[in-house]
Design an enzyme around this catalytic site. Sequence first.
Site, mmCIF file in Angstrom:
data_model
loop_
_atom_site.group_PDB
_atom_site.id
_atom_site.type_symbol
_atom_site.label_atom_id
_atom_site.label_comp_id
_atom_site.label_asym_id
_atom_site.label_seq_id
_atom_site.Cartn_x
_atom_site.Cartn_y
_atom_site.Cartn_z
ATOM 1 C CB SER A 103 -27.958 -50.918 -44.541
ATOM 2 O OG SER A 103 -28.355 -49.548 -44.082
ATOM 3 C CB ALA A 127 -18.241 -51.369 -39.382
ATOM 4 C CB SER A 128 -21.981 -55.052 -39.915
ATOM 5 O OG SER A 128 -23.320 -54.093 -39.792
ATOM 6 C CE LYS A 129 -27.277 -54.903 -42.147
ATOM 7 N NZ LYS A 129 -27.647 -56.135 -42.405
ATOM 8 C CE1 TYR A 174 -27.848 -52.244 -39.425
ATOM 9 C CE2 TYR A 174 -27.640 -50.268 -40.694
ATOM 10 C CZ TYR A 174 -28.323 -51.647 -40.483
ATOM 11 O OH TYR A 174 -29.392 -51.916 -41.599
ATOM 12 C CB ILE A 207 -37.781 -51.396 -44.882
ATOM 13 C CG1 ILE A 207 -36.758 -50.950 -45.957
ATOM 14 C CG2 ILE A 207 -38.628 -52.353 -45.319
ATOM 15 C CD1 ILE A 207 -37.241 -50.331 -47.269
#
Length: 270
Positions: free
Chosen positions: A164, A179-181, A177, A210
């Site tokens: 992302s 961190a994960s991406k 979020y 999106i």
Amino acid sequence: MGLNGKIAVITGAASGMGLAAAKAFIDEGATVYGIDLRRDGLDREFSRLPGARGFALDIADSAAVNEVFDRVASEHGRLDVLVNAAGVGTPSKEAQDLVDQIHGRALASMGTGTPYFPEFLTTISDEDFDRVMAINVNGTFYTIRAAVPLLKAAGGGSIINFSSVAGLMGIVMPLYYPASKAAIVGLTKAAAAELAPFNIRVNALAPAGIDTPMFRQADDETVEALLSLQPLKRVASPEEIAQTLIFLATGASAHYTGQTLSPSGGALMV
């Protein structure tokens, strides 16, 4: 150069970008194995897609993931494309409500000129952080690990992971979020380097706004704030992103690996 006769596994396939990818791949002649947590969505959507098979499971469960790839192995003996579209932005409705409240306060302060500094760090529980990482990072790792032997058996193929723009920019939001991406970008590069000798390409997409169910969880004010970061002031459709996935899945992108493409309306320019 196309996908005719190819075998693909797509996660997050019941809605959004995963569903758009499944439809586009089938239109190009691929056989699609779709994975999603929501059985009702899979049953509803995949019943309309010839050449599609749905499997309802949590990709944070490595044993369940392995069972799907064992099925692909027994039925085809190979895999050509893996698309990791499954992911969550917040781990629960309660977490999303808190995000909306904080964003609402931030936007209100902008209107009045009163300083407001959003704080997410101290509101995140261990459980919320772990759950987002388990789906977005661990789940992506589990599918890649299970897919690699089948991709090698095919003589090569393509893996496409969803990062992302939030993982590439400094955006004030719940830390789990981005961190994960961001982790997906590192995972993509390392996997691309290791798998290149086997003609397996690994790339990532880092989209911004999106029009997906996950994006629509945010309230209107939050959406407007996110769009303010983009020179192109609109939300992209999942079908647009699916065309980029087709490019990355086929020989048209044969010299792309370890890359992160950002369909972000110009929010990220590199």
